[in-house]
Scaffold this active site. Sequence first.
Site, PDB file in Angstrom:
ATOM      1  CG  ASP A   1      -2.053  -1.080   1.236  1.00  7.05           C
ATOM      2  OD1 ASP A   1      -2.275  -1.696   0.231  1.00  7.05           O
ATOM      3  OD2 ASP A   1      -2.316  -1.420   2.363  1.00  7.05           O
ATOM      4  CG  LEU A   2       0.678   6.342  -0.688  1.00  2.63           C
ATOM      5  CD1 LEU A   2       1.435   6.506  -1.996  1.00  2.63           C
ATOM      6  CD2 LEU A   2      -0.836   7.137  -0.848  1.00  2.63           C
TER       7      LEU A   2
END
Length: 239
Positions: A109-110
Amino acid sequence: MKSKPLGKSRLDRFISEACQISRRDVRLMLAKKRVLVDHKIASDIDLIVDKFSHIQVDKQVLQDNQASYVMLHKPTGVVSATKDEQHQTVIDLLTTEDKNSLHIVGRLDLNTSGLVLLTNDSRWSEQLTLPEKKVAKRYLVTLAEPLTTDYIEAFAQGMYFGYEDIITRPAKLEILADNLARVTLVEGRYHQIKRMFGRFQNQVVALHREAIGSLFLDENLAVGQSRSLTENEVEDIFS
């Protein structure tokens, strides 16, 4: 002769299509020992070659693709994608000339940091990502609230996710400090770790991937840096 890289194929078919000649002509080439596969004389028309086989007829190289395996220490704020209009991508961080030919093996994820693997070898990446392989991924998790031993059993039993209508596979949770845990999973559901801790109303403050299978993030690799895997690291995945 026209080079035409292919996936898995019989040697005679590959040469026939690459050189635009008949398979009968290919058999004559093989009989005259004019064909080299991985720098060795080839005589078997049934030999299976793939996109990383070095194939040469006389002095003409028909295929010379190099397999590439990269370990990246992903920072937060970088997306696990090849292109993105808003954020820097893991591909942007690489310095290798072949970076645009690589695909990501297990995205993060970011706002998750840590180990990301990239390769152009789909056979190798499948060993790490296919569900039936049950390859473990290990994470360090920093929580907003203190942990209790109740978490350990809940993670080990698996949790029901109503949106997917599934029960997660057993996960191992180790309490390292009041607000720090190590979690080992063999699957990767959407925001799985955050959702599992969410059952305890405990927010994940930071998430960092330490390892995928036998591959551990190189402790000497600074955030944002990458390196090629060693031959042993690559082979460990198949063994």
